[in-house]
Design a protein around this motif. Sequence first.
Motif, PDB file in Angstrom:
ATOM      1  N   ILE A   1      67.409  26.077  48.421  1.00 59.17           N
ATOM      2  CA  ILE A   1      66.215  25.253  48.273  1.00 59.17           C
ATOM      3  C   ILE A   1      65.927  25.107  46.788  1.00 59.17           C
ATOM      4  N   LEU A   2      65.840  23.873  46.309  1.00 59.12           N
ATOM      5  CA  LEU A   2      65.602  23.608  44.895  1.00 59.12           C
ATOM      6  C   LEU A   2      64.300  22.839  44.734  1.00 59.12           C
ATOM      7  N   ASP A   3      63.357  23.426  43.987  1.00 53.00           N
ATOM      8  CA  ASP A   3      62.065  22.792  43.741  1.00 53.00           C
ATOM      9  C   ASP A   3      62.170  21.953  42.476  1.00 53.00           C
ATOM     10  N   ASP A   4      62.359  20.666  42.653  1.00 50.81           N
ATOM     11  CA  ASP A   4      62.476  19.680  41.566  1.00 50.81           C
ATOM     12  C   ASP A   4      63.405  20.152  40.456  1.00 50.81           C
ATOM     13  N   PRO A   5      64.698  20.263  40.743  1.00 47.99           N
ATOM     14  CA  PRO A   5      65.654  20.767  39.739  1.00 47.99           C
ATOM     15  C   PRO A   5      65.856  19.824  38.570  1.00 47.99           C
ATOM     16  N   PHE A   6      65.385  18.558  38.694  1.00 44.61           N
ATOM     17  CA  PHE A   6      65.602  17.580  37.634  1.00 44.61           C
ATOM     18  C   PHE A   6      64.546  17.660  36.534  1.00 44.61           C
TER      19      PHE A   6
ATOM     20  N   GLY B   1      71.713  14.873  31.872  1.00 41.38           N
ATOM     21  CA  GLY B   1      71.604  16.101  32.657  1.00 41.38           C
ATOM     22  C   GLY B   1      71.238  15.835  34.103  1.00 41.38           C
ATOM     23  N   ARG B   2      70.329  14.886  34.330  1.00 40.80           N
ATOM     24  CA  ARG B   2      69.950  14.542  35.709  1.00 40.80           C
ATOM     25  C   ARG B   2      71.133  13.962  36.460  1.00 40.80           C
ATOM     26  N   SER B   3      71.894  13.102  35.796  1.00 35.77           N
ATOM     27  CA  SER B   3      73.058  12.500  36.431  1.00 35.77           C
ATOM     28  C   SER B   3      74.115  13.545  36.763  1.00 35.77           C
ATOM     29  N   GLU B   4      74.366  14.459  35.811  1.00 32.07           N
ATOM     30  CA  GLU B   4      75.374  15.505  36.031  1.00 32.07           C
ATOM     31  C   GLU B   4      74.970  16.435  37.164  1.00 32.07           C
ATOM     32  N   LEU B   5      73.670  16.809  37.209  1.00 32.58           N
ATOM     33  CA  LEU B   5      73.212  17.711  38.257  1.00 32.58           C
ATOM     34  C   LEU B   5      73.246  17.030  39.619  1.00 32.58           C
TER      35      LEU B   5
ATOM     36  N   PRO C   1      59.839  10.903  44.798  1.00 31.66           N
ATOM     37  CA  PRO C   1      60.453   9.911  45.690  1.00 31.66           C
ATOM     38  C   PRO C   1      61.520   9.052  45.015  1.00 31.66           C
ATOM     39  N   ASP C   2      61.317   8.743  43.728  1.00 31.51           N
ATOM     40  CA  ASP C   2      62.286   7.879  43.043  1.00 31.51           C
ATOM     41  C   ASP C   2      63.481   8.667  42.507  1.00 31.51           C
ATOM     42  N   ALA C   3      63.521   9.986  42.777  1.00 32.88           N
ATOM     43  CA  ALA C   3      64.650  10.806  42.327  1.00 32.88           C
ATOM     44  C   ALA C   3      65.497  11.296  43.487  1.00 32.88           C
TER      45      ALA C   3
END
Length: 478
Positions: free
Chosen positions: A176-181, A188-192, A212-214
Amino acid sequence: MNPPVIEFDRVTFSHPGGPAVFRDFSWTIREGETWAITGPIGSGKTTLAEALLGKHPTPDGAIRWPLLDRLRAVGHAAKYPSDIIRFVAFQEQSRLFTYAGHYYQQRFEFGDAEQPLSVAEFLRAGTTATDADVQDAAAKLGITEQLALGFIKLSNGQTRRARIARALLATPELLILDDPFLGLDAAGRSELTELLGGLVRAGTRLVLICRPDAVPAWVTHNMNCEASSECGVRSAESKVEVSEKSLPESTTGGEAVIELRNVNVAHGGHAILRDINWTVRAGERWAVLGPNGSGKTTLLSLLCGDHPQAYVNDVRLFGRRRGSGESIWDVKRNVGLVSPEFHLYFQQPLLAERAIATGFFDVLHDRTTSEKQDAAIRELMEQFGIAHLAGRPFRTLSTGEQRLVLFARAVVKQPPLLILDEPFQGLDDVSIRRLRDWLDTSVKPPQTMLFVSHLSAEIPRSVSHRLRLDRGAIVERV
């Protein structure tokens, strides 16, 4: 129909110390499903994730973990949901590391006598990972160069990467990841996103909390939690709208508020800032931009009086050079700061309105305030849509609610210099629009503002100057 992983059967549960968040709530996660949980501030997203771990009592209904039962049936040693589930929340608070045992300035004090917990040790602790496993996980998350550093020294984005790497090394049955971006730049967001997508395709069970947009394309199901405390499965779109409110006139040519002359910061032979020359004048509004690791946080720490290497550089605030006899309180008196790192270290047991009140005095404990100051606190809480939180303990608020409280703390004394380091991180679009409009219309000359963000849509319209860093050097100054 695929076997169930976790089942909520007409459950009621609450925020810790707060009102019920979900009532008569039913939800099933099945094998092969990847869920995203979205929703506004205070809608219970993180509380729902914690319930997946069995952290919250359920006065009504029941939560079942069929996956745990199946694993036990084949000889798995797991006894509790937390034995097979890893949750990476906003803040690391564990037996391994807790921010309550440290202070904010400590992350910049490279000469500490006590050997800090290194990133490599943090990744390996509590797992059966080999050195090769640690190196591989660090490489995937882009933190190989930080392995020898103390965990406390990491930037906001690096800390989140390290915590995700450690969760993966534990080989959980459900992640479970709480907003990892949060805190990551575009690359970094693209790589993750790609890394997590590969894990999902390889069979990792994943629940993701995000905007929602992520929501990535590989997510199969979306749970949109509304502020009404009811959740439903639906699609959701989100965008930051542009306000049409008029802006105050810009100011140019004022007295110098910030002067940096040939500033260099290094640690262990590694240059963090290189030959920085920068002047900011009263009333100006700057966006400070750059990828993760470019030196933005270090730059701001020099200005806030938190970094010891300010004393060996030519750093001037309001005409006074650091090290010329002023105390740290003389510096902080003129500065209002909000940052993800400061949020991590704000551990005080205060009610929300008293947490805001500490901003008048630049301290972390409660002090007596005047009627005028109390009125200013109430006005800000009303303007920021958090008046209903006034009597709630800060620690029981959601991450987004805490961010709004700390934003109010930063601006409550109307400081001459506002330093806003990713101030909208973790907020929903309604709150972002409200705060951005407030900055555009309520922060007026001669107040000066520095604004840091990885998202261009978040930058207030009143920002007229830009400083861009890359690898510790200025690459653009407009």
